[in-house]
Design an enzyme around this catalytic site. Structure first.
Site, PDB file in Angstrom:
ATOM      1  CB  CYS A 199      -0.958   0.091   1.184  1.00 15.40           C
ATOM      2  SG  CYS A 199      -1.998  -1.359   1.350  1.00 15.40           S
ATOM      3  NE  ARG A 204       4.498   1.776  -0.233  1.00 14.93           N
ATOM      4  CZ  ARG A 204       5.608   1.471   0.418  1.00 14.93           C
ATOM      5  NH1 ARG A 204       6.771   1.722  -0.121  1.00 14.93           N
ATOM      6  NH2 ARG A 204       5.565   0.930   1.607  1.00 14.93           N
ATOM      7  CD1 TRP A 247      -0.744  -6.238  -3.787  1.00  8.87           C
ATOM      8  CD2 TRP A 247      -0.689  -6.983  -1.681  1.00  8.87           C
ATOM      9  NE1 TRP A 247      -0.478  -7.589  -3.820  1.00  8.87           N
ATOM     10  CE2 TRP A 247      -0.444  -8.077  -2.546  1.00  8.87           C
ATOM     11  CE3 TRP A 247      -0.712  -7.216  -0.310  1.00  8.87           C
ATOM     12  CZ2 TRP A 247      -0.206  -9.368  -2.083  1.00  8.87           C
ATOM     13  CZ3 TRP A 247      -0.478  -8.511   0.156  1.00  8.87           C
ATOM     14  CH2 TRP A 247      -0.228  -9.569  -0.738  1.00  8.87           C
ATOM     15  CG  ASN A 254       2.276   0.611   4.020  1.00 11.20           C
ATOM     16  OD1 ASN A 254       3.399   1.074   3.867  1.00 11.20           O
ATOM     17  ND2 ASN A 254       2.020  -0.637   3.767  1.00 11.20           N
ATOM     18  N   GLY A 255       0.268  -1.484   6.158  1.00 12.22           N
ATOM     19  CA  GLY A 255       0.757  -2.443   7.142  1.00 12.22           C
ATOM     20  C   GLY A 255      -0.326  -3.454   7.492  1.00 12.22           C
ATOM     21  CD  GLU A 266      15.045 -13.329 -11.349  1.00 16.30           C
ATOM     22  OE1 GLU A 266      14.735 -13.928 -10.319  1.00 16.30           O
ATOM     23  OE2 GLU A 266      14.554 -12.230 -11.670  1.00 16.30           O
ATOM     24  CE  LYS A 321      11.540 -11.362 -12.738  1.00 13.97           C
ATOM     25  NZ  LYS A 321      12.369 -10.696 -11.744  1.00 13.97           N
ATOM     26  CD  GLU A 328       7.575 -11.369 -10.537  1.00 17.82           C
ATOM     27  OE1 GLU A 328       7.497 -10.617  -9.592  1.00 17.82           O
ATOM     28  OE2 GLU A 328       8.611 -11.476 -11.238  1.00 17.82           O
ATOM     29  CG  HIS A 335      17.223 -37.583  -9.629  1.00 19.80           C
ATOM     30  ND1 HIS A 335      17.673 -38.854  -9.359  1.00 19.80           N
ATOM     31  CD2 HIS A 335      18.302 -36.894 -10.087  1.00 19.80           C
ATOM     32  CE1 HIS A 335      18.969 -38.930  -9.607  1.00 19.80           C
ATOM     33  NE2 HIS A 335      19.376 -37.754 -10.063  1.00 19.80           N
ATOM     34  CE  LYS A 392      10.456  -3.036  -8.199  1.00 25.30           C
ATOM     35  NZ  LYS A 392      10.936  -4.127  -9.083  1.00 25.30           N
TER      36      LYS A 392
HETATM   37  O1  M6R Z   1      12.547  -5.654  -2.605  1.00 23.22           O
HETATM   38  P1  M6R Z   1      13.037  -7.059  -2.483  1.00 23.22           P
HETATM   39  O2  M6R Z   1      14.245  -7.333  -3.289  1.00 23.22           O
HETATM   40  O3  M6R Z   1      13.243  -7.477  -1.043  1.00 23.22           O
HETATM   41  O4  M6R Z   1      11.861  -7.935  -3.050  1.00 23.22           O
HETATM   42  C1  M6R Z   1      11.898  -9.326  -3.003  1.00 23.22           C
HETATM   43  C2  M6R Z   1      10.837  -9.925  -3.880  1.00 23.22           C
HETATM   44  O5  M6R Z   1       9.570  -9.543  -3.457  1.00 23.22           O
HETATM   45  C3  M6R Z   1      11.009  -9.517  -5.341  1.00 23.22           C
HETATM   46  O6  M6R Z   1      12.275  -9.826  -5.807  1.00 23.22           O
HETATM   47  C4  M6R Z   1       9.951 -10.213  -6.224  1.00 23.22           C
HETATM   48  O7  M6R Z   1      10.195 -11.570  -6.280  1.00 23.22           O
HETATM   49  C5  M6R Z   1       9.941  -9.560  -7.597  1.00 23.22           C
HETATM   50  N1  M6R Z   1       8.605  -9.274  -7.982  1.00 23.22           N
HETATM   51  C6  M6R Z   1      10.589 -10.391  -8.644  1.00 23.22           C
HETATM   52  O8  M6R Z   1      10.467  -9.873  -9.918  1.00 23.22           O
END
Ligand code: M6R
Length: 593
Positions: A2, A27, A72, A98-99, A470, A474, A477, A493, A588
């Site tokens: 948020c 956020r 969020w 926020n929290g 990674e 991606k 996501e 395996h 984010k």
């Molecule tokens: O801000 P941070 O690096 O701590 O965030 C960690 C993850 O939330 C972040 O890397 C998330 O996996 C991304 N959306 C990946 O693209």
């Protein structure tokens, strides 16, 4: 998660709130709202991103006291009722939050006993009523804030308007960030500096348990002992938090194409006049420790896998790498003299803040690698190193990942005083630039071919396996395709059972030691019908490989060729017509556990 904005005394509060919330969309963006004082408290809110708020807000707002929120969802689904601001039963107070309030249930029971009922499913509605309850009891907002602070468990950044206090915004903070922007004849508040940077470059950062208020001429803050404090003024740079798309259609594409510059900048910031520029005490602590633990989440965890392997291979130091949310509740400290490296692009990730508190309590020395100067995590660690990657806005982390790995490589080089690592990193810049220049079209073609599949596999070994993880994250996501990443040798395996006719399997082969084993793994999946795409380096390539890149030292895969993985996810998402920068269900900055 948020995002919060607030302003008093500003000329165009509507514009500030709408533009500010847009800046904070990273956020969360499932619903948004604005509240202000104009003959009582007025609230406009709805599901959808802050952009939509512009349609429902009156074009003219007569107020000098405004708050806004982009959400969020945690407690309660995204809906108009659950959106912020929330207003108290007697409409005396409204606030944005926020929290997460961990003792929400107890507060609800308490308020119900006092006769309160609720219109939403949120923890925030409980907070605003709790505040109103004690405001009525003490007839004083400061006393009410002190009382509420003593009750709340969990994390909260609260910005509050009160009908009885026109021209004033109250605030209270623990765990979630809150920054005040100091103006001339106005004052602002927000979750980060970006909404305020066009109005001021002077900021006051609140610490946990701080509370206070702003009006157009004053900023008054009280600390955890409720004593008034004079907080230092911090200056922030406009450039570093620029949201300019610079002609790109999406932030993700822009950020992928900044990777070469980011690597160059890192090298020149941390290696000058043939010397590594790191705090001597940090290097001493790293050398003296007998075990280095890495903690991170998501992409940052993937960077920690690379970092750990680098420290093992280059520095011969034993390491362990943990997903922060797993470690936080069952912490272990291997070795006699452990040292902890926390990796977080945002520096605000709640899972890591939890870990940091454990580490601090045990008095273990620690380093944070982050892209966000002054972030919450930096306040609790022994050392902080900046990624200098520039703000990363797309929810999918790209340039920050490459930067995290590059910085870890530089650190490994600094421990051994080994200049070769710098040369190797400089060498990746050409590889990255070549990918940008020559491979976008072929990657878009792969994207076209795989976009309608339900499942995709990524394979690699060692550093290429870490990159596969990674690449897979991606893709899922932002394209919502289910994908898995496996070490080439692990396939037989179990997961090979899932390989079937036409299933896309994307393979990285850049490590000379494992290249021939990977070729065997390719045969295994091919003979079961998989459609294989091979990405290899020139020296290890065979003519049929799908993408062939310039050679580079294999331990730098995540720097040199991560852009291939990022472009692939980008083009798949684009071709499927999705919102590349704002995938659903994500945010984010992940500020809840
Ligand atoms: O801000 P941070 O690096 O701590 O965030 C960690 C993850 O939330 C972040 O890397 C998330 O996996 C991304 N959306 C990946 O693209």
């Amino acid at each position: 998660m948020c995002g919060i904005v607030g302003a008093v005394g500003i000329n165009n509060p509507r514009d500030y709130a709408l533009k500010g919330l847009k800046m904070l969309e990273y956020r969360g963006y499932d619903s948004a709202g604005v509240g202000f004082l104009d003959q009582g408290i007025k609230i406009y809110k709805d599901v959808g991103s802050p952009e939509h708020l512009g349609d429902i807000l009156p074009t003219e707002i007569k107020t000098d006291t405004i708050i806004g929120h982009t959400r969020w969802a945690t407690h309660g689904m995204p809906s108009k009722e659950n959106s912020h601001p929330h207003i108290s039963a007697q409409r005396k107070i409204a606030l944005v939050h926020n929290g997460v309030i961990e003792n929400a249930h107890d507060i609800k029971v308490f308020l119900k006993e006092k006769g309160y009922s609720f219109y939403s499913k949120t923890d925030t509605e409980l907070v605003v009523n709790l505040l109103e309850y004690y405001y009525f009891e003490y007839k004083d907002m400061i006393q009410a804030l002190i009382k509420v602070r003593s009750i709340l468990d969990g994390s909260y950044a609260l910005v509050i308007v009160s009908e009885d206090h026109p021209g004033t915004l109250f605030m209270l903070k623990k765990g979630s960030p809150l920054l005040i922007g100091k103006g001339n004849g106005f004052n602002l508040v927000a979750s980060d500096a970006s909404p305020m940077i066009n109005f001021t470059n002077e900021f006051v950062d609140l610490d946990d348990y701080d509370f206070g208020y702003i009006n157009k001429d004053e900023i008054r803050i009280f600390d955890k002992d409720s004593k008034e404090v004079n907080k230092p003024i911090i200056h922030k740079d406009v450039e570093l938090i620029s949201h300019d798309l610079k002609g790109y259609p999406h932030y993700m594409l822009k950020e992928i194409e900044e990777i070469d510059e980011v690597v160059k900048r890192l090298v020149s910031n941390y290696y000058q006049d043939n010397k590594y520029i790191f705090d001597d005490n940090l290097i001493k602590d790293l050398k003296e420790s007998d075990h280095i633990m890495f903690l991170g989440c998501g992409t940052s965890y993937h960077a920690s896998l690379v970092g750990g392997r680098l420290f093992e291979n280059i520095n011969n130091i034993s390491t362990s790498k943990y997903i922060a949310s797993e470690w936080a509740f069952h912490p272990t400290f291997p070795g006699q003299k452990p040292f902890v490296i926390l990796i977080s692009q945002s520096g605000e990730t709640a899972d890591l803040i939890h870990c940091m508190n454990v580490i601090k309590e045990k008095k273990i020395r620690s380093l944070l690698i982050t892209n966000t100067p002054g972030c919450t995590l930096s306040k609790g660690v022994t050392y902080t190193l900046q990624l200098y990657a520039g703000v990363e806005i797309s929810v999918a982390s790209t340039k920050a990942y490459a930067a995290q790995v590059a910085l870890l490589a530089l650190l490994a080089g600094a421990i051994n005083k080994d200049p070769k690592i710098v040369e190797d990193l400089k060498g990746t810049v050409k590889v990255i630039e070549n990918i940008q220049k020559t491979l976008k079209e072929p990657i878009a073609q792969i994207a076209e071919e795989i976009k309608d599949n339900e499942h995709v596999f990524f394979l690699g070994r060692s550093f290429d396996y870490f990159l596969s993880l990674e690449a897979s994250l991606k893709l899922k996501e932002i394209s919502y395709i289910h994908s898995e990443a496996y070490p080439g040798g692990e396939l037989k395996h179990g997961p090979i059972a899932l390989i079937k006719e036409g299933l896309p399997v994307i393979v990285f082969i850049t490590d000379p030691i494992t290249a021939s084993s990977m070729r065997s793994n390719i045969e295994e999946v091919k003979s079961r019908g998989a459609k294989v795409y091979v990405i290899s380096t020139k020296d290890l390539a065979i003519p049929k490989d799908t993408l062939i890149v310039e050679n580079y030292p294999y331990y730098l895969s995540s720097v040199a060729i991560s852009s291939i993985a990022f472009y692939l996810a980008y083009y798949v998402s684009l071709k499927k017509g999705y919102n590349v920068d704002k995938p659903h269900n994500l945010a984010k900055s992940v500020t809840v556990e």
